[in-house]
Design a protein around this motif. Structure first.
Motif, PDB file in Angstrom:
ATOM      1  N   MET A   1     -55.902  11.077  49.854  1.00 14.46           N
ATOM      2  CA  MET A   1     -54.449  11.101  49.908  1.00 14.46           C
ATOM      3  C   MET A   1     -53.944  12.358  49.197  1.00 14.46           C
ATOM      4  N   PRO A   2     -53.151  13.169  49.879  1.00 10.79           N
ATOM      5  CA  PRO A   2     -52.676  14.425  49.287  1.00 10.79           C
ATOM      6  C   PRO A   2     -51.869  14.234  48.003  1.00 10.79           C
ATOM      7  N   ALA A   3     -51.057  13.210  47.906  1.00 14.59           N
ATOM      8  CA  ALA A   3     -50.240  13.016  46.700  1.00 14.59           C
ATOM      9  C   ALA A   3     -51.128  12.790  45.480  1.00 14.59           C
ATOM     10  N   ARG A   4     -52.181  12.036  45.642  1.00 11.65           N
ATOM     11  CA  ARG A   4     -53.096  11.777  44.524  1.00 11.65           C
ATOM     12  C   ARG A   4     -53.822  13.063  44.135  1.00 11.65           C
ATOM     13  N   GLU A   5     -54.258  13.820  45.130  1.00  9.49           N
ATOM     14  CA  GLU A   5     -54.927  15.100  44.855  1.00  9.49           C
ATOM     15  C   GLU A   5     -53.991  16.055  44.134  1.00  9.49           C
ATOM     16  N   LEU A   6     -52.732  16.085  44.560  1.00  6.18           N
ATOM     17  CA  LEU A   6     -51.750  16.956  43.933  1.00  6.18           C
ATOM     18  C   LEU A   6     -51.552  16.549  42.473  1.00  6.18           C
ATOM     19  N   GLN A   7     -51.466  15.249  42.215  1.00  7.68           N
ATOM     20  CA  GLN A   7     -51.297  14.784  40.840  1.00  7.68           C
ATOM     21  C   GLN A   7     -52.511  15.166  39.995  1.00  7.68           C
ATOM     22  N   GLU A   8     -53.705  15.073  40.561  1.00 10.31           N
ATOM     23  CA  GLU A   8     -54.917  15.468  39.841  1.00 10.31           C
ATOM     24  C   GLU A   8     -54.880  16.963  39.515  1.00 10.31           C
ATOM     25  N   GLN A   9     -54.403  17.772  40.445  1.00 10.63           N
ATOM     26  CA  GLN A   9     -54.316  19.215  40.219  1.00 10.63           C
ATOM     27  C   GLN A   9     -53.270  19.536  39.158  1.00 10.63           C
ATOM     28  N   LEU A  10     -52.169  18.802  39.176  1.00  9.57           N
ATOM     29  CA  LEU A  10     -51.162  18.989  38.128  1.00  9.57           C
ATOM     30  C   LEU A  10     -51.734  18.619  36.764  1.00  9.57           C
ATOM     31  N   ASN A  11     -52.523  17.552  36.730  1.00  8.38           N
ATOM     32  CA  ASN A  11     -53.171  17.159  35.480  1.00  8.38           C
ATOM     33  C   ASN A  11     -54.141  18.239  35.004  1.00  8.38           C
ATOM     34  N   LEU A  13     -53.913  21.443  35.642  1.00  2.00           N
ATOM     35  CA  LEU A  13     -53.101  22.555  35.143  1.00  2.00           C
ATOM     36  C   LEU A  13     -52.573  22.241  33.746  1.00  2.00           C
ATOM     37  N   ARG A  14     -52.129  21.014  33.549  1.00  2.00           N
ATOM     38  CA  ARG A  14     -51.627  20.602  32.233  1.00  2.00           C
ATOM     39  C   ARG A  14     -52.733  20.734  31.178  1.00  2.00           C
ATOM     40  N   GLU A  15     -53.954  20.320  31.540  1.00  2.00           N
ATOM     41  CA  GLU A  15     -55.090  20.435  30.615  1.00  2.00           C
ATOM     42  C   GLU A  15     -55.378  21.899  30.286  1.00  2.00           C
ATOM     43  N   GLN A  16     -55.293  22.768  31.291  1.00  2.00           N
ATOM     44  CA  GLN A  16     -55.518  24.190  31.052  1.00  2.00           C
ATOM     45  C   GLN A  16     -54.470  24.744  30.103  1.00  2.00           C
ATOM     46  N   LEU A  17     -53.227  24.335  30.281  1.00  2.00           N
ATOM     47  CA  LEU A  17     -52.161  24.808  29.399  1.00  2.00           C
ATOM     48  C   LEU A  17     -52.320  24.242  27.993  1.00  2.00           C
ATOM     49  N   ARG A  63     -48.249  36.035  40.001  1.00  2.00           N
ATOM     50  CA  ARG A  63     -47.975  36.486  38.640  1.00  2.00           C
ATOM     51  C   ARG A  63     -49.165  36.279  37.706  1.00  2.00           C
ATOM     52  N   PHE A  64     -49.881  35.170  37.871  1.00  5.34           N
ATOM     53  CA  PHE A  64     -50.957  34.817  36.953  1.00  5.34           C
ATOM     54  C   PHE A  64     -52.347  35.189  37.465  1.00  5.34           C
ATOM     55  N   GLU A  65     -52.439  35.683  38.699  1.00  7.11           N
ATOM     56  CA  GLU A  65     -53.725  35.935  39.345  1.00  7.11           C
ATOM     57  C   GLU A  65     -54.655  36.843  38.538  1.00  7.11           C
ATOM     58  N   VAL A  66     -54.163  37.924  38.022  1.00  6.58           N
ATOM     59  CA  VAL A  66     -55.013  38.892  37.338  1.00  6.58           C
ATOM     60  C   VAL A  66     -55.339  38.450  35.907  1.00  6.58           C
ATOM     61  N   ALA A  67     -54.323  38.098  35.156  1.00  2.00           N
ATOM     62  CA  ALA A  67     -54.525  37.791  33.742  1.00  2.00           C
ATOM     63  C   ALA A  67     -55.065  36.391  33.490  1.00  2.00           C
ATOM     64  N   HIS A  68     -54.765  35.445  34.384  1.00  2.00           N
ATOM     65  CA  HIS A  68     -55.168  34.057  34.174  1.00  2.00           C
ATOM     66  C   HIS A  68     -55.695  33.467  35.490  1.00  2.00           C
ATOM     67  N   PRO A  69     -56.877  33.898  35.924  1.00  2.00           N
ATOM     68  CA  PRO A  69     -57.385  33.480  37.229  1.00  2.00           C
ATOM     69  C   PRO A  69     -57.621  31.970  37.363  1.00  2.00           C
ATOM     70  N   THR A  70     -57.954  31.298  36.278  1.00  2.00           N
ATOM     71  CA  THR A  70     -58.182  29.852  36.362  1.00  2.00           C
ATOM     72  C   THR A  70     -56.877  29.127  36.651  1.00  2.00           C
ATOM     73  N   ILE A  71     -55.822  29.533  35.973  1.00  2.00           N
ATOM     74  CA  ILE A  71     -54.512  28.938  36.230  1.00  2.00           C
ATOM     75  C   ILE A  71     -54.065  29.258  37.656  1.00  2.00           C
ATOM     76  N   ALA A  72     -54.283  30.484  38.095  1.00  2.00           N
ATOM     77  CA  ALA A  72     -53.903  30.883  39.453  1.00  2.00           C
ATOM     78  C   ALA A  72     -54.660  30.058  40.498  1.00  2.00           C
TER      79      ALA A  72
END
Length: 87
Positions: A1-11, A13-17, A63-72
């Protein structure tokens, strides 16, 4: 389910931050704002096409591609999920 995958990706990103990458306050605020917009969109479960949200995430990828590739990379996954959901 795309919504669940999206929530996992947001999580992911939050962990990376949470690991405090070297971001300016402006960059960090921009990412948190994008995350809030995406989460709001998920909550509303709207089926209308809102290209401005995907465009905003794409701009953040650039914006983040070069300096922060994991976030990008995580942001790219979020864009893909948004596209899959028709958002």
């Amino acid at each position: 389910m795309p919504a669940r995958e999206l929530q996992e990706q947001l999580n992911a990103l939050r962990e990376q931050l949470d690991q405090n990458p070297p971001l300016s306050e402006e960059e960090r605020a921009e990412l948190y704002e994008l995350m809030q917009q995406i989460e709001l969109k998920l909550e509303l479960e709207t089926k209308t096409h809102d290209s401005s949200l995907a465009d905003g995430v794409n701009l953040a990828v650039e914006r983040f591609e070069v300096a922060h590739p994991t976030i990008a990379a995580t942001l790219r996954n979020i864009v893909q999920s948004l596209v899959s959901m028709g958002i």
